[in-house]
Design a protein around this motif. Structure first.
Motif, PDB file in Angstrom:
ATOM      1  N   HIS A   1      48.579  27.823  48.864  1.00 32.04           N
ATOM      2  CA  HIS A   1      49.316  29.082  48.727  1.00 32.04           C
ATOM      3  C   HIS A   1      48.407  30.246  48.361  1.00 32.04           C
ATOM      4  O   HIS A   1      48.783  31.405  48.517  1.00 32.04           O
ATOM      5  CB  HIS A   1      50.399  28.956  47.646  1.00 32.04           C
ATOM      6  N   GLY A   2      47.221  29.953  47.847  1.00 37.42           N
ATOM      7  CA  GLY A   2      46.330  31.011  47.403  1.00 37.42           C
ATOM      8  C   GLY A   2      46.670  31.461  45.991  1.00 37.42           C
ATOM      9  O   GLY A   2      47.671  31.037  45.397  1.00 37.42           O
ATOM     10  N   ALA A   3      45.847  32.349  45.455  1.00 33.56           N
ATOM     11  CA  ALA A   3      46.021  32.801  44.078  1.00 33.56           C
ATOM     12  C   ALA A   3      47.284  33.608  43.882  1.00 33.56           C
ATOM     13  O   ALA A   3      47.853  33.654  42.794  1.00 33.56           O
ATOM     14  CB  ALA A   3      44.807  33.621  43.646  1.00 33.56           C
ATOM     15  N   ASP A   4      47.758  34.280  44.923  1.00 31.36           N
ATOM     16  CA  ASP A   4      48.936  35.143  44.774  1.00 31.36           C
ATOM     17  C   ASP A   4      50.092  34.723  45.683  1.00 31.36           C
ATOM     18  O   ASP A   4      51.014  35.495  45.914  1.00 31.36           O
ATOM     19  CB  ASP A   4      48.558  36.603  45.041  1.00 31.36           C
ATOM     20  N   HIS A   5      50.040  33.497  46.205  1.00 26.77           N
ATOM     21  CA  HIS A   5      51.100  32.946  47.064  1.00 26.77           C
ATOM     22  C   HIS A   5      51.260  33.705  48.387  1.00 26.77           C
ATOM     23  O   HIS A   5      52.219  33.479  49.119  1.00 26.77           O
ATOM     24  CB  HIS A   5      52.445  32.894  46.326  1.00 26.77           C
ATOM     25  N   ALA A   6      50.336  34.594  48.701  1.00 25.85           N
ATOM     26  CA  ALA A   6      50.435  35.347  49.956  1.00 25.85           C
ATOM     27  C   ALA A   6      50.267  34.452  51.175  1.00 25.85           C
ATOM     28  O   ALA A   6      50.657  34.831  52.286  1.00 25.85           O
ATOM     29  CB  ALA A   6      49.395  36.459  49.984  1.00 25.85           C
ATOM     30  N   GLN A   7      49.693  33.265  50.972  1.00 26.55           N
ATOM     31  CA  GLN A   7      49.475  32.336  52.082  1.00 26.55           C
ATOM     32  C   GLN A   7      50.553  31.260  52.159  1.00 26.55           C
ATOM     33  O   GLN A   7      50.393  30.267  52.857  1.00 26.55           O
ATOM     34  CB  GLN A   7      48.090  31.694  51.941  1.00 26.55           C
ATOM     35  N   MET A   8      51.654  31.461  51.466  1.00 28.48           N
ATOM     36  CA  MET A   8      52.757  30.508  51.544  1.00 28.48           C
ATOM     37  C   MET A   8      53.299  30.460  52.972  1.00 28.48           C
ATOM     38  O   MET A   8      53.277  31.463  53.685  1.00 28.48           O
ATOM     39  CB  MET A   8      53.903  30.926  50.613  1.00 28.48           C
ATOM     40  N   PRO A   9      53.811  29.307  53.389  1.00 30.17           N
ATOM     41  CA  PRO A   9      54.433  29.220  54.710  1.00 30.17           C
ATOM     42  C   PRO A   9      55.553  30.235  54.867  1.00 30.17           C
ATOM     43  O   PRO A   9      56.383  30.412  53.980  1.00 30.17           O
ATOM     44  CB  PRO A   9      54.990  27.787  54.740  1.00 30.17           C
ATOM     45  N   GLY A  10      55.544  30.945  55.990  1.00 30.15           N
ATOM     46  CA  GLY A  10      56.619  31.883  56.293  1.00 30.15           C
ATOM     47  C   GLY A  10      56.407  33.289  55.796  1.00 30.15           C
ATOM     48  O   GLY A  10      57.165  34.194  56.187  1.00 30.15           O
ATOM     49  N   MET A  11      55.418  33.527  54.937  1.00 29.66           N
ATOM     50  CA  MET A  11      55.193  34.885  54.446  1.00 29.66           C
ATOM     51  C   MET A  11      54.622  35.742  55.578  1.00 29.66           C
ATOM     52  O   MET A  11      53.646  35.351  56.219  1.00 29.66           O
ATOM     53  CB  MET A  11      54.243  34.876  53.255  1.00 29.66           C
ATOM     54  N   PRO A  12      55.212  36.902  55.853  1.00 29.63           N
ATOM     55  CA  PRO A  12      54.773  37.708  56.998  1.00 29.63           C
ATOM     56  C   PRO A  12      53.412  38.350  56.784  1.00 29.63           C
ATOM     57  O   PRO A  12      53.065  38.745  55.669  1.00 29.63           O
ATOM     58  CB  PRO A  12      55.867  38.780  57.099  1.00 29.63           C
ATOM     59  N   SER A  13      52.651  38.452  57.859  1.00 29.81           N
ATOM     60  CA  SER A  13      51.358  39.122  57.811  1.00 29.81           C
ATOM     61  C   SER A  13      51.552  40.633  57.828  1.00 29.81           C
ATOM     62  O   SER A  13      52.653  41.139  58.085  1.00 29.81           O
ATOM     63  CB  SER A  13      50.521  38.713  59.022  1.00 29.81           C
ATOM     64  N   TRP A  14      50.466  41.358  57.569  1.00 24.40           N
ATOM     65  CA  TRP A  14      50.533  42.814  57.600  1.00 24.40           C
ATOM     66  C   TRP A  14      50.967  43.318  58.970  1.00 24.40           C
ATOM     67  O   TRP A  14      51.803  44.219  59.077  1.00 24.40           O
ATOM     68  CB  TRP A  14      49.183  43.413  57.225  1.00 24.40           C
ATOM     69  N   SER A  15      50.431  42.746  60.043  1.00 27.49           N
ATOM     70  CA  SER A  15      50.761  43.226  61.386  1.00 27.49           C
ATOM     71  C   SER A  15      52.241  43.001  61.702  1.00 27.49           C
ATOM     72  O   SER A  15      52.885  43.842  62.335  1.00 27.49           O
ATOM     73  CB  SER A  15      49.887  42.542  62.439  1.00 27.49           C
ATOM     74  N   ILE A  16      52.783  41.888  61.251  1.00 29.50           N
ATOM     75  CA  ILE A  16      54.213  41.620  61.471  1.00 29.50           C
ATOM     76  C   ILE A  16      55.061  42.604  60.682  1.00 29.50           C
ATOM     77  O   ILE A  16      56.050  43.146  61.189  1.00 29.50           O
ATOM     78  CB  ILE A  16      54.549  40.163  61.087  1.00 29.50           C
ATOM     79  N   LEU A  17      54.675  42.864  59.433  1.00 27.28           N
ATOM     80  CA  LEU A  17      55.418  43.828  58.624  1.00 27.28           C
ATOM     81  C   LEU A  17      55.356  45.226  59.231  1.00 27.28           C
ATOM     82  O   LEU A  17      56.362  45.942  59.275  1.00 27.28           O
ATOM     83  CB  LEU A  17      54.858  43.859  57.200  1.00 27.28           C
ATOM     84  N   GLN A  18      54.195  45.618  59.703  1.00 25.71           N
ATOM     85  CA  GLN A  18      54.051  46.947  60.285  1.00 25.71           C
ATOM     86  C   GLN A  18      54.909  47.090  61.534  1.00 25.71           C
ATOM     87  O   GLN A  18      55.525  48.134  61.769  1.00 25.71           O
ATOM     88  CB  GLN A  18      52.582  47.229  60.613  1.00 25.71           C
ATOM     89  N   GLY A  19      54.950  46.030  62.352  1.00 28.53           N
ATOM     90  CA  GLY A  19      55.804  46.066  63.531  1.00 28.53           C
ATOM     91  C   GLY A  19      57.264  46.237  63.166  1.00 28.53           C
ATOM     92  O   GLY A  19      58.005  46.961  63.836  1.00 28.53           O
ATOM     93  N   PHE A  20      57.688  45.580  62.083  1.00 29.03           N
ATOM     94  CA  PHE A  20      59.073  45.711  61.620  1.00 29.03           C
ATOM     95  C   PHE A  20      59.354  47.119  61.114  1.00 29.03           C
ATOM     96  O   PHE A  20      60.396  47.702  61.406  1.00 29.03           O
ATOM     97  CB  PHE A  20      59.336  44.673  60.525  1.00 29.03           C
ATOM     98  N   VAL A  21      58.425  47.683  60.349  1.00 31.99           N
ATOM     99  CA  VAL A  21      58.599  49.036  59.820  1.00 31.99           C
ATOM    100  C   VAL A  21      58.763  50.042  60.955  1.00 31.99           C
ATOM    101  O   VAL A  21      59.586  50.958  60.894  1.00 31.99           O
ATOM    102  CB  VAL A  21      57.406  49.420  58.922  1.00 31.99           C
ATOM    103  N   ASP A  22      57.987  49.890  62.004  1.00 34.84           N
ATOM    104  CA  ASP A  22      58.006  50.831  63.119  1.00 34.84           C
ATOM    105  C   ASP A  22      59.207  50.636  64.038  1.00 34.84           C
ATOM    106  O   ASP A  22      59.546  51.537  64.816  1.00 34.84           O
ATOM    107  CB  ASP A  22      56.728  50.693  63.958  1.00 34.84           C
ATOM    108  N   ALA A  23      59.836  49.477  63.995  1.00 29.28           N
ATOM    109  CA  ALA A  23      60.886  49.134  64.951  1.00 29.28           C
ATOM    110  C   ALA A  23      62.190  49.879  64.678  1.00 29.28           C
ATOM    111  O   ALA A  23      62.516  50.212  63.548  1.00 29.28           O
ATOM    112  CB  ALA A  23      61.138  47.631  64.929  1.00 29.28           C
ATOM    113  N   GLN A  24      62.925  50.112  65.741  1.00 31.46           N
ATOM    114  CA  GLN A  24      64.264  50.693  65.671  1.00 31.46           C
ATOM    115  C   GLN A  24      65.244  49.751  66.353  1.00 31.46           C
ATOM    116  O   GLN A  24      64.843  48.782  67.003  1.00 31.46           O
ATOM    117  CB  GLN A  24      64.275  52.081  66.330  1.00 31.46           C
TER     118      GLN A  24
END
Length: 212
Positions: free
Chosen positions: A128-151
């Motif tokens: 999981h890493g030190a901050d759990h950012a690598q947990m299964p299913g946690m979205p990457s930055w690129s996926i989050l950015q795509g969601f933010v931009d989406a309509q």
């Protein structure tokens, strides 16, 4: 355009502070001396049961999952023209996650002595890493950015797909936890998470199927 920039900045800051995400999630209860769980505050809690590193791992990981879930829901609800089914589900997530976080924050504070000194290499939280950012299913930055931009309707589609992946990660985690010998409070919580995540997967698939 202004709304998109604001949301991107917000998510950038959230990712940049991932190492203190749990602290931000529990800050509201940090000064509350009544925060520690007890037999009266949780039906399945047992004050005499030993708390293990795996128990603490579960609590910390679930705080990350639930906080991210709330962030995703809030981001969707700021958009215009969102499908009623998706917006209703997002509204429900915001309230539901906060209720669960109340117990998780209390356990996080009172079980701090069980926190491992180093991120575990194996077991339920292995990798999981030190901050759990690598947990299964946690979205990457690129996926989050795509969601933010989406309509609409792409926003609803991305929202449902991100949560489906996150729910799959939660199901994998709680299954591992329940296969071990968890604290009674953790076992009760994990069983509820499992049922809720499985039900949510069906709801999210329904949202996807209804989109044009």
């Amino acid at each position: 355009m202004r709304r998109t920039v604001v949301l991107v900045v917000a998510l950038t800051l959230a990712l940049a502070t991932a190492g203190v995400g749990v602290w931000l999630a529990i800050a509201a209860t940090a000064g509350n001396t009544d925060a520690a769980p007890s037999a009266s505050s949780s039906p399945s809690a047992s004050p005499t049961a030993p708390v293990t590193a795996d128990d603490y791992c579960y609590v910390e990981a679930m705080i990350y999952y639930r906080v991210k879930e709330q962030e995703l829901a809030d981001t969707l609800l700021r958009k215009q023209g969102i499908d009623a089914g998706a917006s209703g589900f997002a509204t429900g997530i915001a309230a539901r996650s906060e209720d669960e976080l109340e117990d998780l924050r209390a356990w996080y504070l009172s079980w701090a002595d069980a926190r491992p000194a180093e991120p575990p290499a194996d077991g339920p939280c292995g990798g999981h890493g030190a901050d759990h950012a690598q947990m299964p299913g946690m979205p990457s930055w690129s996926i989050l950015q795509g969601f933010v931009d989406a309509q609409h309707p792409d926003a609803e589609r991305r929202f449902a797909e991100i949560l489906q992946a996150q729910n799959a990660g939660m199901i994998a985690l709680v299954t591992l936890i329940l296969e071990g010998d968890p604290h009674p409070a953790v076992a009760g919580s994990a069983e509820e998470v499992l049922k809720q995540a499985e039900a949510d997967q069906e709801t999210l698939q329904g949202i996807l199927d209804a989109l044009p």
